[in-house]
Design a protein around this motif. Structure first.
Motif, PDB file in Angstrom:
ATOM      1  N   UNK A  37      36.953  39.977  -1.376  1.00 46.49           N
ATOM      2  CA  UNK A  37      37.519  40.970  -0.475  1.00 46.49           C
ATOM      3  C   UNK A  37      38.222  42.123  -1.143  1.00 46.49           C
ATOM      4  N   UNK A  38      38.147  42.230  -2.478  1.00 46.26           N
ATOM      5  CA  UNK A  38      38.807  43.307  -3.216  1.00 46.26           C
ATOM      6  C   UNK A  38      37.812  44.455  -3.397  1.00 46.26           C
ATOM      7  N   UNK A  39      37.837  45.412  -2.445  1.00 41.14           N
ATOM      8  CA  UNK A  39      36.900  46.524  -2.468  1.00 41.14           C
ATOM      9  C   UNK A  39      37.277  47.522  -3.558  1.00 41.14           C
ATOM     10  N   UNK A  40      36.248  48.160  -4.159  1.00 48.33           N
ATOM     11  CA  UNK A  40      36.559  49.067  -5.259  1.00 48.33           C
ATOM     12  C   UNK A  40      35.684  50.308  -5.218  1.00 48.33           C
ATOM     13  N   UNK A  41      36.120  51.323  -5.953  1.00 45.40           N
ATOM     14  CA  UNK A  41      35.387  52.567  -6.111  1.00 45.40           C
ATOM     15  C   UNK A  41      35.668  53.095  -7.516  1.00 45.40           C
ATOM     16  N   UNK A  42      34.641  53.656  -8.162  1.00 42.70           N
ATOM     17  CA  UNK A  42      34.786  54.261  -9.488  1.00 42.70           C
ATOM     18  C   UNK A  42      34.856  55.771  -9.329  1.00 42.70           C
ATOM     19  N   UNK A  43      35.936  56.370  -9.842  1.00 42.59           N
ATOM     20  CA  UNK A  43      36.117  57.821  -9.759  1.00 42.59           C
ATOM     21  C   UNK A  43      36.406  58.345 -11.156  1.00 42.59           C
ATOM     22  N   UNK A  44      35.446  59.062 -11.723  1.00 41.13           N
ATOM     23  CA  UNK A  44      35.659  59.660 -13.031  1.00 41.13           C
ATOM     24  C   UNK A  44      36.632  60.830 -12.937  1.00 41.13           C
ATOM     25  N   UNK A  45      37.501  60.956 -13.940  1.00 46.66           N
ATOM     26  CA  UNK A  45      38.481  62.041 -13.987  1.00 46.66           C
ATOM     27  C   UNK A  45      38.318  62.786 -15.308  1.00 46.66           C
ATOM     28  N   UNK A  46      38.007  64.056 -15.218  1.00 46.68           N
ATOM     29  CA  UNK A  46      37.888  64.899 -16.407  1.00 46.68           C
ATOM     30  C   UNK A  46      39.171  65.696 -16.586  1.00 46.68           C
ATOM     31  N   UNK A  47      39.794  65.549 -17.766  1.00 50.09           N
ATOM     32  CA  UNK A  47      41.041  66.243 -18.061  1.00 50.09           C
ATOM     33  C   UNK A  47      40.817  67.365 -19.067  1.00 50.09           C
ATOM     34  N   UNK A  48      41.626  68.381 -18.934  1.00 51.75           N
ATOM     35  CA  UNK A  48      41.617  69.499 -19.879  1.00 51.75           C
ATOM     36  C   UNK A  48      42.589  69.154 -21.004  1.00 51.75           C
ATOM     37  N   UNK A  49      42.041  68.620 -22.094  1.00 54.00           N
ATOM     38  CA  UNK A  49      42.877  68.265 -23.236  1.00 54.00           C
ATOM     39  C   UNK A  49      42.010  68.187 -24.485  1.00 54.00           C
ATOM     40  N   UNK A  50      42.640  68.314 -25.626  1.00 51.37           N
ATOM     41  CA  UNK A  50      41.948  68.195 -26.907  1.00 51.37           C
ATOM     42  C   UNK A  50      41.934  66.720 -27.286  1.00 51.37           C
ATOM     43  N   UNK A  51      40.765  66.103 -27.216  1.00 50.22           N
ATOM     44  CA  UNK A  51      40.700  64.669 -27.467  1.00 50.22           C
ATOM     45  C   UNK A  51      41.131  64.312 -28.885  1.00 50.22           C
ATOM     46  N   UNK A  52      40.997  65.249 -29.813  1.00 55.45           N
ATOM     47  CA  UNK A  52      41.404  64.961 -31.185  1.00 55.45           C
ATOM     48  C   UNK A  52      42.924  64.946 -31.334  1.00 55.45           C
TER      49      UNK A  52
ATOM     50  N   UNK B 227      38.052  61.090 -18.884  1.00 54.99           N
ATOM     51  CA  UNK B 227      37.154  61.807 -19.791  1.00 54.99           C
ATOM     52  C   UNK B 227      37.813  63.079 -20.316  1.00 54.99           C
ATOM     53  N   UNK B 228      37.314  63.507 -21.491  1.00 52.52           N
ATOM     54  CA  UNK B 228      37.652  64.818 -22.047  1.00 52.52           C
ATOM     55  C   UNK B 228      36.357  65.435 -22.575  1.00 52.52           C
ATOM     56  N   UNK B 229      36.354  66.756 -22.710  1.00 55.58           N
ATOM     57  CA  UNK B 229      35.173  67.471 -23.196  1.00 55.58           C
ATOM     58  C   UNK B 229      35.454  68.084 -24.561  1.00 55.58           C
ATOM     59  N   UNK B 230      34.369  68.238 -25.364  1.00 56.31           N
ATOM     60  CA  UNK B 230      34.502  69.018 -26.595  1.00 56.31           C
ATOM     61  C   UNK B 230      34.065  70.451 -26.320  1.00 56.31           C
ATOM     62  N   UNK B 231      34.018  71.269 -27.338  1.00 50.78           N
ATOM     63  CA  UNK B 231      33.690  72.691 -27.150  1.00 50.78           C
ATOM     64  C   UNK B 231      32.247  72.902 -26.703  1.00 50.78           C
ATOM     65  N   UNK B 232      31.389  71.893 -26.892  1.00 51.97           N
ATOM     66  CA  UNK B 232      29.986  71.985 -26.461  1.00 51.97           C
ATOM     67  C   UNK B 232      29.772  71.351 -25.092  1.00 51.97           C
ATOM     68  N   UNK B 233      30.876  71.031 -24.401  1.00 53.86           N
ATOM     69  CA  UNK B 233      30.870  70.429 -23.066  1.00 53.86           C
ATOM     70  C   UNK B 233      30.251  69.029 -23.048  1.00 53.86           C
ATOM     71  N   UNK B 234      30.275  68.351 -24.195  1.00 56.08           N
ATOM     72  CA  UNK B 234      29.942  66.933 -24.214  1.00 56.08           C
ATOM     73  C   UNK B 234      31.150  66.160 -23.710  1.00 56.08           C
TER      74      UNK B 234
END
Length: 336
Positions: free
Chosen positions: A70-85, A133-140
């Motif tokens: 009975x534990x319903x779930x949903x996956x929601x990806x979140x893209x943040x504006x940050x430098x992953x390095x 998630x975070x992106x690099x300069x090539x939008x990966x």
């Protein structure tokens, strides 16, 4: 030969996550969390900022089933504006978790995501998984992986493209084929859930395998389609491997993640787990073949009830006739 397609369709209705109360609640939880996260992150202009969110997993694909507990779930990806390095992936997830703290929900930093759980009467009721998630300069895009107390080698940014994954899978199937893809995915998830020792066979692996092996133009006989899929699974236990602990040789199944070249979703399974999976698939094959050998629909459904669990209906004798029942189709839609 019996064709219990009508009962398969009823079974699909029984296990399919509904489009109304459950999905509306999940959407409300999702929207509330995303709004809260946006506003909380804005309070620190020098820190990570919210860019966008997107549905992923079974919710985006429309392959969700009702959870066993009975534990319903949903996956929601979140893209943040940050430098992953500049950020440890676990540090980023801690920032997200702290932004979402509230007394009516619990937060857990898991390896692939931040999980927000809503409690009802002392038990988990709904939860929202937030992969960050975070992106690099090539939008990966890169997924933040790791738990708070993981060793350094497990705290990593993994290249990932969840939206491309969803698009790749759905683009392969149209119309009746997409509906059958969703049904078959739900059937095998439910079968997995009925087996106590198959928790390691993750939903994304089931979905990706069906994406790879589903090749059917017979939309009125799901039993044959599932049997064909299971035969493909078993035929592909061809990858030679050696058990690190015992030095025993064995063959394993490889399931590749669509749109992510070289990612084997079963890579971490042990020899014992591979043996269990193969044995369970052989049992499933035998059951499905037994259904095809039955001339009586009621008896065929009894086999399927033992195989898929109590949600698979067994009709009364007066509900079936000697003729093959026609398939009943319902609008599939996109649901969680």
């Amino acid at each position: 030969m019996a064709n219990p397609q009508k009962q398969y369709m009823e079974f699909h209705t029984n296990i399919r996550l509904g489009r109304y109360d459950e999905e509306n609640t999940l959407r409300e939880k999702r929207d509330l969390l995303i709004d809260t996260l946006k506003n909380e992150l804005k309070k620190d202009p020098s820190g990570p900022q919210f860019l966008e969110s997107f549905n992923q997993g079974s919710y985006a694909l429309g392959t969700g089933i009702k959870p066993k507990e009975g534990d319903y779930d949903i996956d929601v990806g979140v893209l943040l504006d940050c430098d992953k390095d500049s950020y440890c992936p676990v540090e980023i997830k801690k920032i997200v978790a702290e932004a979402l703290e509230h007394n009516n929900r619990t937060l857990n930093i898991r390896k692939p995501c931040v999980t927000v759980t809503y409690i009802k009467n002392g038990q988990p009721d709904y939860h929202v998984d937030l992969p960050i998630y975070a992106e690099d300069t090539n939008q990966n895009m890169y997924l933040a992986r790791g738990k708070e107390h993981s060793s350094a080698e497990f705290k990593v940014w993994d290249i990932s493209n969840p939206t491309e994954l969803t698009e790749t899978i759905l683009d392969k199937f149209k119309g009746d084929a997409r509906s059958q893809f969703r049904r078959c995915t739900r059937y095998l998830k439910q079968w997995r859930n009925e087996k106590n020792n198959l928790a390691f066979f993750k939903s994304i692996a089931i979905t990706s395998a069906i994406y790879e092996y589903l090749d059917s133009s017979d939309y009125e006989n799901d039993n044959n389609t599932i049997l064909s899929l299971v035969n493909s699974f078993l035929d592909n236990f061809i990858h030679y491997s050696i058990d690190e602990e015992t030095s025993q040789t064995y063959f394993r199944l490889v399931i590749n993640l669509p749109a992510h070249e070289g990612v084997d979703l079963l890579e971490n399974l042990t020899k014992n787990q591979m043996d269990i999976l193969k044995n369970r698939l052989e049992e499933l094959k035998n059951s499905l073949e037994q259904v095809n050998e039955e001339s009586d629909t009621v008896e065929a459904c009894k086999v399927l009830n033992r195989t898929f669990g109590s949600q698979f209906p067994i009709p009364e004798i007066n509900q079936v006739s000697e003729s093959t029942p026609e398939a009943i189709y319902i609008q599939d839609g996109k649901s969680a």
